[in-house]
Motif scaffolding. Structure first.
Motif, PDB file in Angstrom:
ATOM      1  N   ILE A   1       0.814  -1.212   0.000  1.00 12.69           N
ATOM      2  CA  ILE A   1       0.000   0.000   0.000  1.00 12.69           C
ATOM      3  C   ILE A   1       0.852   1.269   0.000  1.00 12.69           C
ATOM      4  O   ILE A   1       0.371   2.340  -0.254  1.00 12.69           O
ATOM      5  CB  ILE A   1      -1.026   0.044   1.162  1.00 12.69           C
TER       6      ILE A   1
ATOM      7  N   LYS B   1       1.656   3.576  -3.738  1.00 13.30           N
ATOM      8  CA  LYS B   1       0.566   4.062  -4.588  1.00 13.30           C
ATOM      9  C   LYS B   1       0.904   5.378  -5.289  1.00 13.30           C
ATOM     10  O   LYS B   1       0.375   5.661  -6.343  1.00 13.30           O
ATOM     11  CB  LYS B   1      -0.711   4.240  -3.769  1.00 13.30           C
TER      12      LYS B   1
ATOM     13  N   PRO C   1      -7.686   0.057  -9.122  1.00  7.39           N
ATOM     14  CA  PRO C   1      -6.571   0.606  -8.344  1.00  7.39           C
ATOM     15  C   PRO C   1      -6.817   0.733  -6.838  1.00  7.39           C
ATOM     16  O   PRO C   1      -5.991   0.324  -6.047  1.00  7.39           O
ATOM     17  CB  PRO C   1      -6.316   1.963  -8.990  1.00  7.39           C
ATOM     18  N   GLY C   2      -7.913   1.260  -6.403  1.00  9.38           N
ATOM     19  CA  GLY C   2      -8.144   1.434  -4.976  1.00  9.38           C
ATOM     20  C   GLY C   2      -8.351   0.118  -4.249  1.00  9.38           C
ATOM     21  O   GLY C   2      -7.932  -0.054  -3.105  1.00  9.38           O
TER      22      GLY C   2
ATOM     23  N   GLN D   1       2.715   4.877  -8.900  1.00  6.22           N
ATOM     24  CA  GLN D   1       1.959   4.191  -9.940  1.00  6.22           C
ATOM     25  C   GLN D   1       2.826   3.241 -10.777  1.00  6.22           C
ATOM     26  O   GLN D   1       3.070   3.476 -11.966  1.00  6.22           O
ATOM     27  CB  GLN D   1       1.237   5.199 -10.830  1.00  6.22           C
TER      28      GLN D   1
END
Length: 177
Positions: A32, A35, A134-135, A38
């Motif tokens: 995490i 992020k 993505p999330g 990317q």
């Protein structure tokens, strides 16, 4: 002639220096933490710039998948209350125990039971599809660990989902989509 040399040199530099960095970024994304950088966008860029063979792209995708799964396993094992290593991590990571209790308290035992039921019924397909979002991709390990979803099933589902995700990224890089 000079432009070709510069382009070739840039491609070689990206492959030699960029790949270890890219693999490290996928590990951080799995945790995490990565992020902001990317890594999927960087993967597409590396493939588009260097134009490696399909075998080479497959190897890169496998290494990045292993790195991502490693990061996700760290999250999974950290959150899973059944895993003994989670207890050990409480001493090493500040506020870890408070965060784990907050998740359990915030969701409540009734909601965690619902998460458990949903994960046991739809977990594998949910993880595979969630890999493309993505999330969701970054946090999918948390509900999997809090449910009774086994670590083996989680690793298999996240690996399959991430490999399919790399097929999509490779298609984008090769301008097939």
């Amino acid at each position: 002639m000079e432009i070709e040399f510069i382009t070739e040199l840039a491609g070689e530099t990206v492959l030699q220096i960029g790949l270890p960095v890219l693999i490290g970024l996928f590990f951080l994304e799995g945790m995490i933490v990565g992020k902001l950088t990317q890594p999927p966008v960087l993967f597409v860029g590396v493939v588009a710039i260097t134009g490696p063979s399909l075998v080479y792209v497959s190897a890169i995708a496998m290494l990045c998948t292993l790195a991502f799964v490693g990061g996700q396993m760290l999250i999974y094992r950290s959150v899973d209350p059944r895993v003994e290593s989670a207890i050990k991590m409480q001493d090493k990571i500040p506020y870890f125990q408070r965060g784990q209790r907050w998740i359990i308290t915030r969701f409540g035992k009734h909601r965690l039971k619902i998460v458990d039921t949903v994960f046991n019924r739809y977990g594998t397909i949910g993880i595979i599809i969630g890999t493309f979002i993505p999330g969701i991709r970054a946090v999918i390990a948390v509900p999997a660990a809090l449910s009774s979803y086994t670590q083996r099933r989680f690793v298999l589902a996240i690996s399959v989902g991430h490999l399919l995700y790399f097929v999509l990224l490779g298609a984008i890089a090769y301008q097939l989509l």
